[in-house]
Scaffold this motif. Structure first.
Motif, mmCIF file in Angstrom:
data_model
loop_
_atom_site.group_PDB
_atom_site.id
_atom_site.type_symbol
_atom_site.label_atom_id
_atom_site.label_comp_id
_atom_site.label_asym_id
_atom_site.label_seq_id
_atom_site.Cartn_x
_atom_site.Cartn_y
_atom_site.Cartn_z
ATOM 1 N N GLY A 34 0.819 -1.222 0.000
ATOM 2 C CA GLY A 34 0.000 0.000 0.000
ATOM 3 C C GLY A 34 0.844 1.260 0.000
ATOM 4 O O GLY A 34 0.521 2.248 -0.684
ATOM 5 N N PHE A 35 1.965 1.204 0.752
ATOM 6 C CA PHE A 35 2.824 2.381 0.814
ATOM 7 C C PHE A 35 3.452 2.682 -0.538
ATOM 8 O O PHE A 35 3.433 3.838 -1.011
ATOM 9 N N PHE A 36 4.002 1.692 -1.178
ATOM 10 C CA PHE A 36 4.656 1.935 -2.464
ATOM 11 C C PHE A 36 3.636 2.251 -3.562
ATOM 12 O O PHE A 36 3.957 2.942 -4.530
ATOM 13 N N THR A 37 2.427 1.755 -3.395
ATOM 14 C CA THR A 37 1.386 2.139 -4.353
ATOM 15 C C THR A 37 0.979 3.594 -4.148
ATOM 16 O O THR A 37 0.728 4.335 -5.102
ATOM 17 N N ILE A 63 2.852 6.053 -3.083
ATOM 18 C CA ILE A 63 3.878 6.966 -3.596
ATOM 19 C C ILE A 63 4.179 6.670 -5.062
ATOM 20 O O ILE A 63 5.181 7.137 -5.614
ATOM 21 N N ARG A 64 3.312 5.851 -5.669
ATOM 22 C CA ARG A 64 3.371 5.580 -7.109
ATOM 23 C C ARG A 64 4.653 4.869 -7.557
ATOM 24 O O ARG A 64 5.112 5.015 -8.692
ATOM 25 N N VAL A 65 5.241 4.097 -6.663
ATOM 26 C CA VAL A 65 6.342 3.226 -7.093
ATOM 27 C C VAL A 65 5.785 1.977 -7.741
ATOM 28 O O VAL A 65 6.337 1.448 -8.695
ATOM 29 N N LEU A 66 4.624 1.517 -7.234
ATOM 30 C CA LEU A 66 3.925 0.366 -7.812
ATOM 31 C C LEU A 66 2.616 0.833 -8.406
ATOM 32 O O LEU A 66 1.989 1.809 -7.934
ATOM 33 N N GLU A 67 2.192 0.184 -9.474
ATOM 34 C CA GLU A 67 0.908 0.502 -10.107
ATOM 35 C C GLU A 67 -0.166 -0.441 -9.588
ATOM 36 O O GLU A 67 0.115 -1.598 -9.255
ATOM 37 N N ARG A 68 -1.383 0.084 -9.550
ATOM 38 C CA ARG A 68 -2.501 -0.754 -9.091
ATOM 39 C C ARG A 68 -2.812 -1.811 -10.135
ATOM 40 O O ARG A 68 -2.753 -1.553 -11.317
#
Length: 285
Positions: free
Chosen positions: A275-278, A280-285
């Motif tokens: 959830g954290f990396f999503t 901050i947009r490091v991971l995409e949904r």
């Protein structure tokens, strides 16, 4: 007066050395007094410390087994495992012997269009390549006719022996048997083994099992060095503190519970990090 002097010297106030007791004299003559019925406490001169093997009752051989009854379960378990290994090896040898070519001195030929003139004892020519030589064929060997069984429809069987093939030819390539002017077309050729392969397999396996049994008996029952090791192993195993069923169940429950707990914690941390990396947009949904 002299008599009184002797009496005074032997009396209660006289010299102690002049009245040595009889028992003390006996003890002085016997360096090592022994109690009646006891064994001598001193070693006989020239006697060796080593005793002949087997003099110790614990080392007696009973029923051909060295130290019979000692280290029972370890010796039985060792014999059982060695027996499994030898049996498995015998089974593997059995399968390998299936590849052994058994001599086939005689062959059974299934024939058609056979002439009645074929007779046992005749010298026959073995012919092949009928299709490529306009039916004339090529002679690929010779044999002796051992038996003939021809029916009214000119079909039957011919048994041949003393086979001599030319080059790399083999009896499976025979297409016709010819004796003078008499011929017979061969539809199938089957070799007759000189003995059944199962006899060879069974004999070799039996020898291996028998030899293995003798080796196992010698190792676990007769060889002193090995037997002593197995007996010592049995003694050490008796010192092991085996856990009770309650202790094993409790330990297993703790391990299972701890495994699920750690898996849940790791899963939670994985969700939080995802959830954290999503966010901050490091991971995409």
């Amino acid at each position: 007066m002299a008599q009184n002097g002797n009496e005074s010297s032997n009396g209660p106030g006289g010299n102690a050395q002049a009245r040595t007791p009889v028992a003390q004299l006996a003890e002085q003559r016997i360096p090592n007094p022994q109690v009646a019925g006891s064994s001598p406490s001193r070693r006989v001169e020239g006697e060796s410390d080593s005793r002949p093997r087997g003099s110790d009752p614990r080392e007696q051989v009973s029923y051909g087994i060295y130290k019979y009854g000692q280290g029972y379960w370890v010796r039985v378990g060792t014999a059982f495992l060695l027996g499994l290994l030898i049996t498995a090896f015998a089974g593997w040898i059995w399968k390998q012997l299936e590849l052994v070519p058994v001599p086939k001195p005689t062959w059974q030929l299934t024939v058609t269009d056979a002439d009645a003139a074929l007779a046992p004892g005749a010298k026959a020519e073995l012919v092949a390549d009928l299709a490529t030589t306009d039916g004339r064929g090529n002679v690929i060997g010779s044999a002796t006719v051992n038996a003939v069984s021809i029916q009214a429809d000119r079909k039957g069987g011919v048994t041949i022996g003393t086979i001599a093939m030319e080059g790399k030819r083999d009896p499976t390539q025979i297409e016709m048997v010819r004796v003078g002017q008499a011929t017979a077309l061969v539809s199938r050729a089957e070799g007759i083994a000189s003995f059944e392969l199962i006899y060879l397999q069974g004999g070799v396996a039996a020898v291996l099992l028998l030899a293995g049994s003798l080796v196992i008996f010698w190792v676990v029952a007769r060889k002193p060095k090995t037997v002593e090791f197995l007996i010592s192993t049995d003694g050490e195993m008796r010192k092991v503190n085996w856990s009770t069923r309650k202790e094993i169940w409790g330990s297993t429950s703790v391990v299972v519970a701890a495994t699920f707990l750690i898996a849940g914690i790791l899963f939670g941390f994985d969700l939080i990090l995802q959830g954290f990396f999503t966010l901050i947009r490091v991971l995409e949904r």
